[in-house]
Motif scaffolding. Structure first.
Motif, mmCIF file in Angstrom:
data_model
loop_
_atom_site.group_PDB
_atom_site.id
_atom_site.type_symbol
_atom_site.label_atom_id
_atom_site.label_comp_id
_atom_site.label_asym_id
_atom_site.label_seq_id
_atom_site.Cartn_x
_atom_site.Cartn_y
_atom_site.Cartn_z
ATOM 1 N N THR A 26 -11.684 -7.472 2.497
ATOM 2 C CA THR A 26 -11.409 -7.451 1.065
ATOM 3 C C THR A 26 -12.327 -6.447 0.404
ATOM 4 O O THR A 26 -13.378 -6.102 0.920
ATOM 5 N N THR A 28 -13.572 -5.170 -3.765
ATOM 6 C CA THR A 28 -13.490 -5.372 -5.196
ATOM 7 C C THR A 28 -14.015 -4.129 -5.880
ATOM 8 O O THR A 28 -15.064 -3.614 -5.512
ATOM 9 N N THR A 47 -5.244 -11.798 -15.745
ATOM 10 C CA THR A 47 -5.160 -11.521 -14.315
ATOM 11 C C THR A 47 -3.695 -11.438 -13.913
ATOM 12 O O THR A 47 -2.841 -12.145 -14.465
ATOM 13 N N ASP A 76 -10.496 -4.675 -12.839
ATOM 14 C CA ASP A 76 -11.148 -5.193 -11.646
ATOM 15 C C ASP A 76 -10.055 -5.561 -10.647
ATOM 16 O O ASP A 76 -9.106 -6.259 -11.000
ATOM 17 N N ASP A 78 -9.293 -7.228 -6.903
ATOM 18 C CA ASP A 78 -9.714 -7.957 -5.704
ATOM 19 C C ASP A 78 -8.633 -7.703 -4.667
ATOM 20 O O ASP A 78 -7.563 -8.315 -4.699
ATOM 21 N N SER A 85 -2.924 -9.191 -3.965
ATOM 22 C CA SER A 85 -4.208 -8.826 -4.569
ATOM 23 C C SER A 85 -4.236 -9.331 -6.008
ATOM 24 O O SER A 85 -3.202 -9.620 -6.597
#
Length: 111
Positions: A26, A28, A47, A76, A78, A85
């Motif tokens: 992963t 970020t 989000t 942002d 992730d 994602s």
């Protein structure tokens, strides 16, 4: 010369063509939109689940599209390669505009 068996490098089979990271990795990334240095925290944190992102190039593409929207303070991501994602957008921006920007970058907002 010795006979040895070499392990092949992973090849991109889905997602973007530049690489295919391991499924369990992963990443970020947080990017502040241009011209927003030192600004107070904007109202609104949203989000969005996004399908189809596989690597850092994907993250950059989505981040650049979203950062170009009026009202976006930060983006942002992730990254879940090969999965869903999460993209978090801070700032007063319409959800429809965020979804359109994600699609413009070549990815699919998940339901």
């Amino acid at each position: 010369m010795q006979d040895t068996t070499r392990t092949p490098l992973p090849m991109a089979t889905t997602g973007c063509a530049c690489c295919a990271p391991a499924a369990e990795s992963t990443a970020t990334t947080t990017v502040q939109a241009p011209g927003v240095t030192g600004a107070p925290a904007p109202a609104g944190i949203s989000t969005y689940p996004v399908e189809g992102m596989t690597c850092g190039h994907c993250v950059t593409s989505v981040t650049e599209e979203l950062s170009a929207l009026d009202g976006v303070a930060t983006v942002d991501v992730d990254l879940v390669p090969g999965g869903v994602s999460t993209v978090t957008v801070t700032g007063p921006v319409a959800p429809a505009a965020v979804r359109a920007a994600i699609e413009e970058a070549g990815y699919t907002p998940a339901s």
